[in-house]
Scaffold this motif. Structure first.
Motif, PDB file in Angstrom:
ATOM      1  N   VAL A  26       0.834  -1.207   0.000  1.00 52.51           N
ATOM      2  CA  VAL A  26       0.000   0.000   0.000  1.00 52.51           C
ATOM      3  C   VAL A  26       0.865   1.251   0.000  1.00 52.51           C
ATOM      4  CG1 VAL A  26      -1.645   1.358   1.363  1.00 52.51           C
ATOM      5  CG2 VAL A  26      -2.012  -1.090   1.080  1.00 52.51           C
ATOM      6  N   VAL A  27       1.889   1.276   0.857  1.00 52.07           N
ATOM      7  CA  VAL A  27       2.773   2.441   0.924  1.00 52.07           C
ATOM      8  C   VAL A  27       3.487   2.655  -0.407  1.00 52.07           C
ATOM      9  CG1 VAL A  27       4.891   3.347   1.977  1.00 52.07           C
ATOM     10  CG2 VAL A  27       3.113   2.341   3.417  1.00 52.07           C
ATOM     11  N   ARG A  28       4.009   1.590  -0.976  1.00 49.31           N
ATOM     12  CA  ARG A  28       4.761   1.720  -2.227  1.00 49.31           C
ATOM     13  C   ARG A  28       3.890   2.253  -3.352  1.00 49.31           C
ATOM     14  NH1 ARG A  28       7.541  -3.382  -5.104  1.00 49.31           N
ATOM     15  NH2 ARG A  28       5.464  -3.564  -5.982  1.00 49.31           N
ATOM     16  N   ASN A  29       2.680   1.744  -3.475  1.00 53.33           N
ATOM     17  CA  ASN A  29       1.810   2.204  -4.549  1.00 53.33           C
ATOM     18  C   ASN A  29       1.246   3.588  -4.274  1.00 53.33           C
ATOM     19  OD1 ASN A  29       2.289  -0.090  -5.983  1.00 53.33           O
ATOM     20  ND2 ASN A  29       0.325  -1.060  -5.565  1.00 53.33           N
ATOM     21  N   ALA A  30       1.061   3.929  -2.999  1.00 54.93           N
ATOM     22  CA  ALA A  30       0.583   5.274  -2.672  1.00 54.93           C
ATOM     23  C   ALA A  30       1.620   6.327  -3.036  1.00 54.93           C
ATOM     24  CB  ALA A  30       0.234   5.371  -1.193  1.00 54.93           C
ATOM     25  N   LEU A  31       2.901   5.942  -3.066  1.00 59.59           N
ATOM     26  CA  LEU A  31       3.935   6.877  -3.509  1.00 59.59           C
ATOM     27  C   LEU A  31       3.776   7.217  -4.984  1.00 59.59           C
ATOM     28  CD1 LEU A  31       7.155   5.564  -1.739  1.00 59.59           C
ATOM     29  CD2 LEU A  31       6.028   7.763  -1.374  1.00 59.59           C
ATOM     30  N   ALA A  32       3.251   6.252  -5.751  1.00 57.83           N
ATOM     31  CA  ALA A  32       3.035   6.512  -7.179  1.00 57.83           C
ATOM     32  C   ALA A  32       1.890   7.496  -7.363  1.00 57.83           C
ATOM     33  CB  ALA A  32       2.747   5.202  -7.909  1.00 57.83           C
ATOM     34  N   SER A  33       0.783   7.279  -6.640  1.00 60.25           N
ATOM     35  CA  SER A  33      -0.342   8.205  -6.693  1.00 60.25           C
ATOM     36  C   SER A  33      -1.327   7.844  -5.591  1.00 60.25           C
ATOM     37  CB  SER A  33      -1.057   8.153  -8.052  1.00 60.25           C
ATOM     38  OG  SER A  33      -1.792   6.940  -8.197  1.00 60.25           O
ATOM     39  N   ARG A  34      -2.136   8.819  -5.208  1.00 59.42           N
ATOM     40  CA  ARG A  34      -3.148   8.561  -4.176  1.00 59.42           C
ATOM     41  C   ARG A  34      -4.144   7.521  -4.643  1.00 59.42           C
ATOM     42  NH1 ARG A  34      -6.664  13.546  -2.133  1.00 59.42           N
ATOM     43  NH2 ARG A  34      -7.125  13.571  -4.362  1.00 59.42           N
ATOM     44  N   ARG A  35      -4.561   7.616  -5.909  1.00 58.08           N
ATOM     45  CA  ARG A  35      -5.548   6.664  -6.424  1.00 58.08           C
ATOM     46  C   ARG A  35      -5.000   5.248  -6.445  1.00 58.08           C
ATOM     47  NH1 ARG A  35      -7.798   8.690 -12.003  1.00 58.08           N
ATOM     48  NH2 ARG A  35      -9.338   7.057 -11.566  1.00 58.08           N
ATOM     49  N   LEU A 178      -3.746   7.473   2.266  1.00 59.95           N
ATOM     50  CA  LEU A 178      -3.979   8.919   2.307  1.00 59.95           C
ATOM     51  C   LEU A 178      -2.871   9.640   3.058  1.00 59.95           C
ATOM     52  CD1 LEU A 178      -7.831   8.991   2.933  1.00 59.95           C
ATOM     53  CD2 LEU A 178      -6.635   9.568   0.817  1.00 59.95           C
ATOM     54  N   LEU A 179      -2.352   9.017   4.130  1.00 62.52           N
ATOM     55  CA  LEU A 179      -1.260   9.639   4.875  1.00 62.52           C
ATOM     56  C   LEU A 179      -0.005   9.723   4.027  1.00 62.52           C
ATOM     57  CD1 LEU A 179      -0.106  10.772   7.501  1.00 62.52           C
ATOM     58  CD2 LEU A 179       0.413   8.424   8.206  1.00 62.52           C
ATOM     59  N   VAL A 180       0.293   8.650   3.311  1.00 65.23           N
ATOM     60  CA  VAL A 180       1.467   8.667   2.428  1.00 65.23           C
ATOM     61  C   VAL A 180       1.310   9.754   1.368  1.00 65.23           C
ATOM     62  CG1 VAL A 180       2.739   7.354   0.677  1.00 65.23           C
ATOM     63  CG2 VAL A 180       2.054   6.254   2.815  1.00 65.23           C
ATOM     64  N   GLY A 184       3.348  13.336   0.626  1.00 64.75           N
ATOM     65  CA  GLY A 184       3.950  13.051  -0.670  1.00 64.75           C
ATOM     66  C   GLY A 184       5.075  13.974  -1.072  1.00 64.75           C
ATOM     67  N   ARG A 185       4.965  15.266  -0.754  1.00 65.66           N
ATOM     68  CA  ARG A 185       6.014  16.196  -1.178  1.00 65.66           C
ATOM     69  C   ARG A 185       7.363  15.789  -0.608  1.00 65.66           C
ATOM     70  NH1 ARG A 185       5.191  22.584  -0.561  1.00 65.66           N
ATOM     71  NH2 ARG A 185       3.664  22.040  -2.169  1.00 65.66           N
ATOM     72  N   TRP A 186       7.381  15.330   0.632  1.00 65.32           N
ATOM     73  CA  TRP A 186       8.634  14.882   1.236  1.00 65.32           C
ATOM     74  C   TRP A 186       8.980  13.461   0.816  1.00 65.32           C
ATOM     75  CZ3 TRP A 186       9.658  11.046   4.998  1.00 65.32           C
ATOM     76  CH2 TRP A 186      10.978  11.046   5.474  1.00 65.32           C
ATOM     77  N   LEU A 187       7.990  12.576   0.823  1.00 65.45           N
ATOM     78  CA  LEU A 187       8.242  11.168   0.528  1.00 65.45           C
ATOM     79  C   LEU A 187       8.638  10.943  -0.926  1.00 65.45           C
ATOM     80  CD1 LEU A 187       5.342   9.443   2.503  1.00 65.45           C
ATOM     81  CD2 LEU A 187       7.748   9.581   3.137  1.00 65.45           C
TER      82      LEU A 187
END
Length: 218
Positions: A26-35, A178-180, A184-187
């Motif tokens: 979940v974290v890895r894919n959330a880095l790609a995009s929220r959706r 959503l938290l990731v 996002g700007r930092w991560l």
């Protein structure tokens, strides 16, 4: 709400929130995009639905008591998690090479684009990561019966407990995505992204190797 149900909610919340393959994907894919992160989270919840439904129906007991079926699921799940881990490590190496070179070639750009999961792929990754987890049937079979009061019909209570697990997953994993995205700007800074990809890839690879090479869990 009775005391046993409250106790189960606490135990189930800890079980769902415990970092593992689901959390990592979940974290890895959330880095790609929220959706993509939310789609992965919903996929994980779909896997929870499968496991809790099997436990409520008693079918998970068959899986656990038939070594060949259980080991097959263990190998399949481990191979898939291993694939996700190696893919993450490869993505990290591509990013590192591009950062060193200052710009990527067209082939590298296309390869990088293919690592960005679409919604369908993200949903599928979340679902398969959870559904192919061979430890889940053992966990649910050992956990749910402990919270069925003596003298109470087991099926309605088991369905209720299973619904609690699914609801907790539906709250937790989208919240992680959503938290990731919020951070996002930092991560998503190149160095941070490479570190997360490397860490998640290493964790998934290790989990996959444990499942593939580990002894039959009973």
């Amino acid at each position: 709400m009775d005391a046993q149900l409250l106790a189960f909610v606490a135990v189930a919340a800890g079980m769902v929130a415990l970092p593992g393959a689901d959390f990592t994907v979940v974290v890895r894919n959330a880095l790609a995009s929220r959706r993509a992160g939310l789609a992965t989270a919903l996929g994980v919840v779909g896997g929870l639905v499968v496991h809790t439904a099997l436990a409520a129906a008693g079918l998970a007991a068959v899986l656990v008591t038939v070594p060949v079926l259980f080991r097959s699921l263990q190998l399949l799940g481990g191979t898939y998690v291993l694939y996700l881990g190696i893919s993450g490590l490869c993505a990290m190496r591509r990013r590192a090479r591009r950062a060193t070179a200052g710009a990527g070639t067209e082939a590298e750009d296309e390869a990088e684009d293919r690592t960005q999961p679409g919604l369908g792929r993200a949903l599928r990754q979340g679902f398969l990561t959870n559904a192919l987890n061979p430890k889940a049937p053992v966990l649910f079979l050992s956990l749910l019966p402990q919270f069925v009061p003596d003298g109470e019909p087991p099926l309605p209570r088991t369905v209720l407990l299973a619904s609690v697990v699914v609801l907790l997953g539906l709250l937790w994993f989208p919240a992680v995505a959503l938290l990731v995205d919020r951070l996002g700007r930092w991560l998503r800074r190149p160095r941070t992204t490479r570190a997360i990809e490397g860490g998640s890839g290493t964790a998934l690879t290790a989990l996959g190797l444990v499942l593939v090479t580990g002894p039959l869990l009973r």
